[in-house]
Design a protein around this motif. Structure first.
Motif, PDB file in Angstrom:
ATOM      1  N   SER A 163      31.703  39.607  51.239  1.00  0.00           N
ATOM      2  CA  SER A 163      31.148  40.535  50.093  1.00  0.00           C
ATOM      3  C   SER A 163      31.984  42.070  50.463  1.00  0.00           C
ATOM      4  CB  SER A 163      29.404  40.676  50.735  1.00  0.00           C
ATOM      5  OG  SER A 163      29.379  41.222  51.939  1.00  0.00           O
ATOM      6  N   CYS A 164      31.727  42.658  49.075  1.00  0.00           N
ATOM      7  CA  CYS A 164      32.194  43.795  49.288  1.00  0.00           C
ATOM      8  C   CYS A 164      31.626  44.881  48.026  1.00  0.00           C
ATOM      9  CB  CYS A 164      33.774  43.967  48.852  1.00  0.00           C
ATOM     10  SG  CYS A 164      34.149  43.085  47.187  1.00  0.00           S
ATOM     11  N   SER A 165      31.992  45.965  47.797  1.00  0.00           N
ATOM     12  CA  SER A 165      31.358  46.914  47.108  1.00  0.00           C
ATOM     13  C   SER A 165      31.455  46.722  45.702  1.00  0.00           C
ATOM     14  CB  SER A 165      31.885  48.180  47.398  1.00  0.00           C
ATOM     15  OG  SER A 165      33.381  48.291  47.678  1.00  0.00           O
ATOM     16  N   SER A 166      32.144  46.264  45.218  1.00  0.00           N
ATOM     17  CA  SER A 166      32.038  45.747  43.732  1.00  0.00           C
ATOM     18  C   SER A 166      33.408  44.755  43.488  1.00  0.00           C
ATOM     19  CB  SER A 166      32.445  47.245  42.948  1.00  0.00           C
ATOM     20  OG  SER A 166      34.069  47.452  43.225  1.00  0.00           O
ATOM     21  N   GLY A 167      33.341  44.507  41.955  1.00  0.00           N
ATOM     22  CA  GLY A 167      34.256  43.459  41.574  1.00  0.00           C
ATOM     23  C   GLY A 167      35.636  44.108  41.579  1.00  0.00           C
ATOM     24  N   THR A 168      35.426  45.322  41.226  1.00  0.00           N
ATOM     25  CA  THR A 168      37.172  46.147  41.497  1.00  0.00           C
ATOM     26  C   THR A 168      37.454  46.171  42.808  1.00  0.00           C
ATOM     27  OG1 THR A 168      36.238  47.354  39.494  1.00  0.00           O
ATOM     28  CG2 THR A 168      38.026  48.067  40.647  1.00  0.00           C
ATOM     29  N   ASP A 169      36.457  46.383  43.660  1.00  0.00           N
ATOM     30  CA  ASP A 169      37.154  46.618  45.085  1.00  0.00           C
ATOM     31  C   ASP A 169      37.573  44.987  45.711  1.00  0.00           C
ATOM     32  OD1 ASP A 169      37.110  49.245  45.119  1.00  0.00           O
ATOM     33  OD2 ASP A 169      35.114  49.295  46.046  1.00  0.00           O
ATOM     34  N   ALA A 170      36.949  44.100  44.908  1.00  0.00           N
ATOM     35  CA  ALA A 170      37.098  42.651  45.402  1.00  0.00           C
ATOM     36  C   ALA A 170      38.771  42.394  44.893  1.00  0.00           C
ATOM     37  CB  ALA A 170      36.218  41.909  44.824  1.00  0.00           C
ATOM     38  N   LEU A 171      39.061  42.839  43.828  1.00  0.00           N
ATOM     39  CA  LEU A 171      40.322  42.630  43.020  1.00  0.00           C
ATOM     40  C   LEU A 171      41.319  43.304  44.093  1.00  0.00           C
ATOM     41  CD1 LEU A 171      39.680  42.926  39.325  1.00  0.00           C
ATOM     42  CD2 LEU A 171      40.930  41.126  40.566  1.00  0.00           C
ATOM     43  N   PHE A 172      40.880  44.569  44.342  1.00  0.00           N
ATOM     44  CA  PHE A 172      41.853  45.594  45.206  1.00  0.00           C
ATOM     45  C   PHE A 172      42.205  44.831  46.701  1.00  0.00           C
ATOM     46  CE2 PHE A 172      42.342  49.944  47.072  1.00  0.00           C
ATOM     47  CZ  PHE A 172      43.705  50.021  46.605  1.00  0.00           C
ATOM     48  N   LEU A 173      40.953  44.576  47.257  1.00  0.00           N
ATOM     49  CA  LEU A 173      41.196  43.816  48.341  1.00  0.00           C
ATOM     50  C   LEU A 173      41.985  42.738  48.423  1.00  0.00           C
ATOM     51  CD1 LEU A 173      37.309  44.517  49.675  1.00  0.00           C
ATOM     52  CD2 LEU A 173      39.404  45.361  50.686  1.00  0.00           C
ATOM     53  N   ALA A 174      41.863  41.848  47.315  1.00  0.00           N
ATOM     54  CA  ALA A 174      42.576  40.546  47.576  1.00  0.00           C
ATOM     55  C   ALA A 174      43.954  40.854  47.398  1.00  0.00           C
ATOM     56  CB  ALA A 174      42.180  39.707  46.428  1.00  0.00           C
TER      57      ALA A 174
ATOM     58  N   ASP B 163      26.221  48.144  42.392  1.00  0.00           N
ATOM     59  CA  ASP B 163      27.318  47.509  42.433  1.00  0.00           C
ATOM     60  C   ASP B 163      27.570  46.535  43.592  1.00  0.00           C
ATOM     61  OD1 ASP B 163      29.168  48.526  40.131  1.00  0.00           O
ATOM     62  OD2 ASP B 163      28.613  50.945  41.132  1.00  0.00           O
ATOM     63  N   GLY B 164      28.289  45.732  43.574  1.00  0.00           N
ATOM     64  CA  GLY B 164      28.494  44.710  44.640  1.00  0.00           C
ATOM     65  C   GLY B 164      29.545  43.630  44.038  1.00  0.00           C
ATOM     66  N   GLY B 165      29.908  42.979  45.113  1.00  0.00           N
ATOM     67  CA  GLY B 165      31.081  41.926  44.719  1.00  0.00           C
ATOM     68  C   GLY B 165      31.396  41.069  45.796  1.00  0.00           C
ATOM     69  N   ALA B 166      32.309  40.017  45.698  1.00  0.00           N
ATOM     70  CA  ALA B 166      32.878  39.467  46.721  1.00  0.00           C
ATOM     71  C   ALA B 166      34.268  38.709  46.693  1.00  0.00           C
ATOM     72  CB  ALA B 166      31.624  38.034  46.862  1.00  0.00           C
ATOM     73  N   VAL B 167      34.659  38.386  47.806  1.00  0.00           N
ATOM     74  CA  VAL B 167      35.973  37.756  47.435  1.00  0.00           C
ATOM     75  C   VAL B 167      36.107  36.343  48.366  1.00  0.00           C
ATOM     76  CG1 VAL B 167      38.556  37.863  48.158  1.00  0.00           C
ATOM     77  CG2 VAL B 167      37.271  39.919  47.875  1.00  0.00           C
TER      78      VAL B 167
ATOM     79  N   ALA C  70      40.727  28.567  43.324  1.00  0.00           N
ATOM     80  CA  ALA C  70      42.050  29.192  43.379  1.00  0.00           C
ATOM     81  C   ALA C  70      42.311  29.435  44.943  1.00  0.00           C
ATOM     82  CB  ALA C  70      42.207  30.444  42.552  1.00  0.00           C
ATOM     83  N   ASP C  71      43.396  30.208  45.160  1.00  0.00           N
ATOM     84  CA  ASP C  71      43.645  30.804  46.701  1.00  0.00           C
ATOM     85  C   ASP C  71      42.431  31.559  47.080  1.00  0.00           C
ATOM     86  OD1 ASP C  71      45.980  29.027  46.486  1.00  0.00           O
ATOM     87  OD2 ASP C  71      47.252  30.828  45.590  1.00  0.00           O
ATOM     88  N   ILE C  72      42.620  32.443  46.196  1.00  0.00           N
ATOM     89  CA  ILE C  72      41.515  33.614  46.289  1.00  0.00           C
ATOM     90  C   ILE C  72      40.766  33.845  45.076  1.00  0.00           C
ATOM     91  CG2 ILE C  72      41.390  36.006  46.878  1.00  0.00           C
ATOM     92  CD1 ILE C  72      43.921  35.793  48.443  1.00  0.00           C
ATOM     93  N   THR C  73      39.371  33.785  45.113  1.00  0.00           N
ATOM     94  CA  THR C  73      38.438  34.089  44.095  1.00  0.00           C
ATOM     95  C   THR C  73      37.867  35.561  44.154  1.00  0.00           C
ATOM     96  OG1 THR C  73      38.286  31.743  43.583  1.00  0.00           O
ATOM     97  CG2 THR C  73      36.768  33.391  42.470  1.00  0.00           C
ATOM     98  N   VAL C  74      37.696  36.351  43.252  1.00  0.00           N
ATOM     99  CA  VAL C  74      36.936  37.534  43.341  1.00  0.00           C
ATOM    100  C   VAL C  74      35.762  37.645  42.404  1.00  0.00           C
ATOM    101  CG1 VAL C  74      39.037  38.812  44.054  1.00  0.00           C
ATOM    102  CG2 VAL C  74      38.196  38.953  41.727  1.00  0.00           C
ATOM    103  N   THR C  75      34.806  37.917  42.629  1.00  0.00           N
ATOM    104  CA  THR C  75      33.541  38.019  41.694  1.00  0.00           C
ATOM    105  C   THR C  75      32.838  39.418  41.639  1.00  0.00           C
ATOM    106  OG1 THR C  75      31.761  36.593  40.727  1.00  0.00           O
ATOM    107  CG2 THR C  75      31.796  37.147  43.117  1.00  0.00           C
ATOM    108  N   SER C  76      32.077  39.581  40.839  1.00  0.00           N
ATOM    109  CA  SER C  76      31.147  41.010  40.758  1.00  0.00           C
ATOM    110  C   SER C  76      29.880  40.682  40.685  1.00  0.00           C
ATOM    111  CB  SER C  76      31.807  41.675  39.526  1.00  0.00           C
ATOM    112  OG  SER C  76      30.679  42.561  39.238  1.00  0.00           O
ATOM    113  N   PHE C  77      28.821  41.456  41.440  1.00  0.00           N
ATOM    114  CA  PHE C  77      27.757  41.539  41.295  1.00  0.00           C
ATOM    115  C   PHE C  77      27.017  42.783  40.541  1.00  0.00           C
ATOM    116  CE2 PHE C  77      28.487  39.327  45.527  1.00  0.00           C
ATOM    117  CZ  PHE C  77      28.199  38.079  44.968  1.00  0.00           C
ATOM    118  N   PHE C  78      27.951  43.399  39.698  1.00  0.00           N
ATOM    119  CA  PHE C  78      27.259  44.288  38.629  1.00  0.00           C
ATOM    120  C   PHE C  78      26.071  43.716  37.982  1.00  0.00           C
ATOM    121  CE2 PHE C  78      27.569  46.379  34.484  1.00  0.00           C
ATOM    122  CZ  PHE C  78      27.809  47.595  34.752  1.00  0.00           C
TER     123      PHE C  78
END
Ligand SMILES: *Cc1c(COP(=O)(O)O)cnc(C)c1O
Length: 370
Positions: free
Chosen positions: A58-69, A201-205, A183-191
């Protein structure tokens, strides 16, 4: 003059789950672990089970999920990442933040998603610019998963990693396989306005790889090593708040029902909108999470004004494709013009879509469209 209906109705949802949400928040206030509280781990394992995938970070947003990935794949200067031009800015923005170059691809006129055919030309265009094509970020636009089996085949051949931008498609599936496992890595958002939203804000990888999972957990806490102040890489503050995890846990029990309701609303639109309005085409093998119900029509502004006057809100996602925005026009694209993205930006309209849209209200919207 009739009352204005909501575009997305979070109030009806809250009326249903309010007591569960209040209890979940009260429990967090009781234990006081606002960061990395026990709800985080519970949520991650429930989401992993829901998607049938090994690891959820889990992470702080969908945007951060993309950045982390992107950071986990060590993508940076000199690298190119292929992204569709018809998407939300975060898809390309995070590529730029890593120092890599986003390269814009056109999308399919019917599904609005990137298709496998576009990938090879994109990789070639990147190589011609002296960039190393490293990854592609297909976006599951409006909730419809991209064609991952086809894209994976091309991507594997070209040595590209796939990061699925599933910010809008959590809960969707491909041939019965849930988004998150495609996919290898999936990112999502809980906006809040996404199919599964929290109250902030929230998200996940999501990933199959234990190694990537470990790197992501480090990156979301400043690149921590075995302890907090032993930093082994540079990361960010990218954690999900415990309170948001608790809210998501309280929402999960109704999520499957909500997906069914969204499907029902979508089916009713598709069966009844007049023929000159063309809805997003959904692939037969796919179940959309229906973040948006979007149609293509010729006289958008006129229709929009008429609906607005009758109290029916609509939205335009997205009015300008990324390659034509000031912030992104300097980045390369697979061809000088991306005609489908440009056409869609001028002709799409998203109609009210949420699980609590009543048939009578929806019929009013359909009548107005007719
Ligand atoms: C919403 C969205 C994001 C970003 O998610 P946030 O949680 O708002 O940061 C990224 N990509 C797409 C396609 C989105 O719709």
């Amino acid at each position: 003059m009739t009352a204005t209906i909501p575009f997305i109705d979070l109030k009806s949802q809250h009326a249903l789950i309010g007591p569960a949400v209040n209890l979940a928040i009260a429990q967090v206030l009781e234990h006081g672990h606002y960061i990395n509280g026990p709800e985080i781990e519970v949520l991650e394992s429930k989401l992993a089970e829901f998607c049938n995938i090994e690891h959820v970070v889990s992470c702080s947003s969908g945007t951060d999920a993309l950045f982390l990935a992107l950071m986990a794949l060590e993508i940076g200067p000199g690298d190119a990442v292929l992204v569709p031009a018809f998407t939300f800015a975060a898809t390309a923005e995070t590529v730029v933040l890593t120092g890599a170059t986003p390269l814009f691809l056109d999308v399919d006129a019917d599904t609005f998603n990137v298709v496998a055919d576009a990938v090879e030309a994109g990789a070639r265009a990147a190589a011609e610019l002296g960039l190393k094509p490293r990854a592609i970020i297909p976006v599951d636009l409006f909730g419809q998963p991209a064609n991952y089996p086809a894209i994976s085949e091309v991507a594997r051949h070209l040595g590209l990693a796939i990061i699925a931008d599933a910010a809008q498609s959590f809960g969707g599936s491909w041939h019965g396989r849930r988004v998150g496992s495609l996919a290898d890595i999936t990112v999502t958002s809980f906006f809040p306005a996404k199919p599964l939203g929290c109250y902030g804000d929230g998200g996940a990888v999501l990933t199959k790889s234990l190694v990537v999972d470990g790197v992501l957990r480090s990156l979301r806490e400043h690149g921590k090593g075995t302890s907090k102040y032993q930093n082994v890489r540079r990361g960010i503050n990218g954690r999900l708040d415990t309170i948001q995890a608790a809210i998501l846990l309280a929402k999960l029990p109704i999520f499957e029902d909500e997906l069914l309701s969204r499907q029902r609303v979508a089916d009713r639109y598709t069966a009844n909108v007049p023929e000159i309005i063309r809805p997003q085409h959904i692939d037969k093998k796919v179940a959309s999470a229906w973040a948006q119900y979007t149609v293509v029509l010729g006289d958008r502004e006129q229709v929009r004004e008429k609906l607005q006057a009758a109290g029916v809100p609509t939205r335009i996602y997205y009015p300008i494709p990324l390659h034509m925005l000031d912030a992104y026009r300097s980045f390369p694209r697979s061809t000088p013009v991306l005609p489908v993205s440009e056409h869609l930006a001028q002709n799409v309209l998203s109609l009210p879509m949420h699980p609590y849209l009543e048939e009578a209200t929806q019929d009013r919207i359909i009548d107005l469209l007719r």
